[in-house]
Enzyme design. Structure first.
Site, PDB file in Angstrom:
ATOM      1  N   ALA A 173       0.849  -1.189   0.000  1.00 58.91           N
ATOM      2  CA  ALA A 173       0.000   0.000   0.000  1.00 58.91           C
ATOM      3  C   ALA A 173       0.882   1.235   0.000  1.00 58.91           C
ATOM      4  CB  ALA A 173      -0.919   0.007   1.223  1.00 58.91           C
ATOM      5  N   GLY A 201       0.718   5.485   0.840  1.00 60.31           N
ATOM      6  CA  GLY A 201      -0.004   6.601   1.410  1.00 60.31           C
ATOM      7  C   GLY A 201       0.720   7.897   1.116  1.00 60.31           C
ATOM      8  N   GLY A 202       0.240   8.984   1.732  1.00 60.73           N
ATOM      9  CA  GLY A 202       0.859  10.271   1.481  1.00 60.73           C
ATOM     10  C   GLY A 202       2.224  10.402   2.118  1.00 60.73           C
ATOM     11  N   MET A 203       2.534   9.574   3.101  1.00 60.51           N
ATOM     12  CA  MET A 203       3.771   9.716   3.854  1.00 60.51           C
ATOM     13  C   MET A 203       4.683   8.509   3.761  1.00 60.51           C
ATOM     14  SD  MET A 203       1.945  11.182   7.272  1.00 60.51           S
ATOM     15  CE  MET A 203       3.449  11.102   8.220  1.00 60.51           C
ATOM     16  N   ASP A 229      -2.008  10.943  10.708  1.00 62.91           N
ATOM     17  CA  ASP A 229      -2.291  10.425   9.362  1.00 62.91           C
ATOM     18  C   ASP A 229      -3.371   9.350   9.418  1.00 62.91           C
ATOM     19  OD1 ASP A 229      -1.890  10.567   6.616  1.00 62.91           O
ATOM     20  OD2 ASP A 229      -0.421   8.950   6.599  1.00 62.91           O
ATOM     21  N   LYS A 235       7.113  -0.463   6.931  1.00 65.40           N
ATOM     22  CA  LYS A 235       6.619   0.833   6.449  1.00 65.40           C
ATOM     23  C   LYS A 235       7.806   1.769   6.349  1.00 65.40           C
ATOM     24  CE  LYS A 235       2.733   2.658   6.860  1.00 65.40           C
ATOM     25  NZ  LYS A 235       1.440   3.294   7.151  1.00 65.40           N
TER      26      LYS A 235
END
Length: 434
Positions: free
Chosen positions: A21, A23-25, A141, A43
């Site tokens: 996945a 995400g924005g960060m 977030d 992550k």
């Protein structure tokens, strides 16, 4: 930006296999721990820490703080580290369990969720936020990409890059979920999580975010002066809660503990309504069956009608049926009807619920005494003063606030809170009639 590819190894240990996945960060990778021989999730923050040593210290501090935060609906942190990527950047990463589940974002792509499913997921997430905020941690977030739907319920990812409340603001976050005050450089505060939570709840209920902006530039250019959009087709309590979470000013948003209280109450009311409707359906079926039985006994069966008149009929033997305990519907009917309940009766039911072993049996004695005293003052004030249509709500506000405070302190269980709030609704209704 740090770039990683399948086959890269972080810290000579974590073999990256494929991205799960984005995400924005950050990017979540499926990976293999070559030391312990187990599958994991890693992550990796997308922004490089190479040019900002202060940022590296901040991220490391936040990861350590989050590692000490344990909650059943938040994913545990195995490890934290920093590594030089193939592009020469310095990337921070967090190692977590690899759970089998579906990102909430994928579930929403199939269409809006039924309001009760959305509220149930939101309630679990709100409890995680409540626990994190109580420790001074702000997630920053809360997005659909950071929620994993597993067989044991929703799990909130990314507390591994949380911040302490009061820390300076930075550019972390996913634009559609970013609270307006973050654009002004306001310090990190739990209210930014509440705003993102409101966006997520709106997204689950409608299939779209409340505002169309999707980039930092678009959000900075937006000038929002109208009230937040209201979700149609859901219970008023849920729509109002979502709207409050999206308030433009952070001080107008509810705390996470209030969100837990409101969603617990909304789901409890819906469950009670289903039980009542089911009970009424069963009761109606029983009445029809009894009517049919009486009709056959009075009119006789066709065989009895055709029997030889010279033969005496045999009297049927009635079966012995043991008495059954009262059904939930019967127990509900035993209470005074809401339309006829006085303030004193409604207050007495509040006290009975508060003192009952279920669901309020674990409540501290001093909390019980305090709530009784506030209730007594509320009832005596209601008897002594005339009031307008809204005054009954203002007089019960103090008691509702005390209930929310006790829940936030962990001295009142959500199930107990839900029942007591329902009894307060009865008190307000009785006050309006008196």
């Amino acid at each position: 930006m740090s770039r990683l590819n399948p086959g890269d190894v972080l810290a000579r240990r974590y073999l990256l296999l494929d991205p799960l996945a984005r995400g924005g960060m950050s990017v979540i990778w499926r990976a293999f721990d070559q030391s312990l021989h187990r599958m994991i999730a890693v992550k990796v923050l997308t922004a490089s820490l190479h040019t900002d040593p202060g940022e590296r210290v901040s991220v490391r501090s936040e990861a350590r703080a989050a590692a000490r935060f344990i909650h059943p609906d938040s994913i545990e942190i195995y490890d934290y580290g920093e590594t030089v990527t193939t592009s020469g950047g310095v990337a921070a990463y967090v190692v977590m369990p690899l759970l089998d589940g579906t990102p909430l974002a994928e579930r929403i792509e199939q269409g809006p969720l039924p309001w009760q499913e959305a509220a149930s997921i939101a309630l679990r997430l709100a409890r995680v936020l409540m626990a994190g905020h109580a420790r001074g941690l702000v997630h920053r977030d809360v997005t659909a990409e950071n929620v994993l739907l597993t067989t044991s319920g929703p799990k909130l990812l990314d507390f591994g890059i949380a911040a302490w409340a009061g820390d300076p603001e930075d550019d972390r976050g996913t634009p559609p979920y970013v609270a307006p005050e973050r654009l002004l450089g306001a310090p990190t505060h739990p209210a930014v999580d509440v705003y993102a939570f409101g966006v997520l709840l709106h997204l689950m209920l409608t299939g779209r975010t409340p505002y169309p902006e999707t980039t930092w530039e678009e959000i900075e250019a937006a000038r929002r002066t109208e009230p937040p959009p209201r979700v149609p087709g859901v219970p008023n309590a849920v729509a109002t809660l979502c709207q409050r979470c999206l308030a433009h000013r952070p001080e107008d948003r509810p705390a996470a503990a209030e969100i837990v209280s409101a969603l617990t109450s909304a789901l409890g009311t819906a469950t009670l309504g289903r039980h009542v409707r089911r009970g009424l359906t069963v009761a109606g079926s029983a009445v029809l069956a009894l009517s049919a039985l009486l009709w056959f006994q009075q009119s006789g069966t066709p065989q009895e009608t055709m029997r030889d008149p010279g033969v005496a009929p045999v009297a049927p033997v009635a079966p012995v049926v043991p008495p059954s305990p009262p059904s939930p519907t019967a127990r509900l009917v035993e209470r005074s009807p809401a339309s006829a309940r006085t303030v004193e009766q409604a207050a007495a039911e509040f006290t009975t619920t508060l003192e009952a072993r279920t669901p309020c049996g674990a409540t501290d004695d001093d909390v019980v005494l305090d709530l009784k005293q506030v209730l007594a003052g509320l009832v005596s004030t209601g008897q002594a003063q005339a009031h307008g249509p809204s005054e009954e709500v203002s007089r019960t506000r103090d008691l509702r606030q005390k209930l929310s405070d006790r829940l936030r302190e962990g001295r009142l269980r959500p199930a107990c809170l839900s029942e007591l709030q329902a009894r307060l609704d009865d008190i307000e209704a009785a006050m309006r009639r008196d």
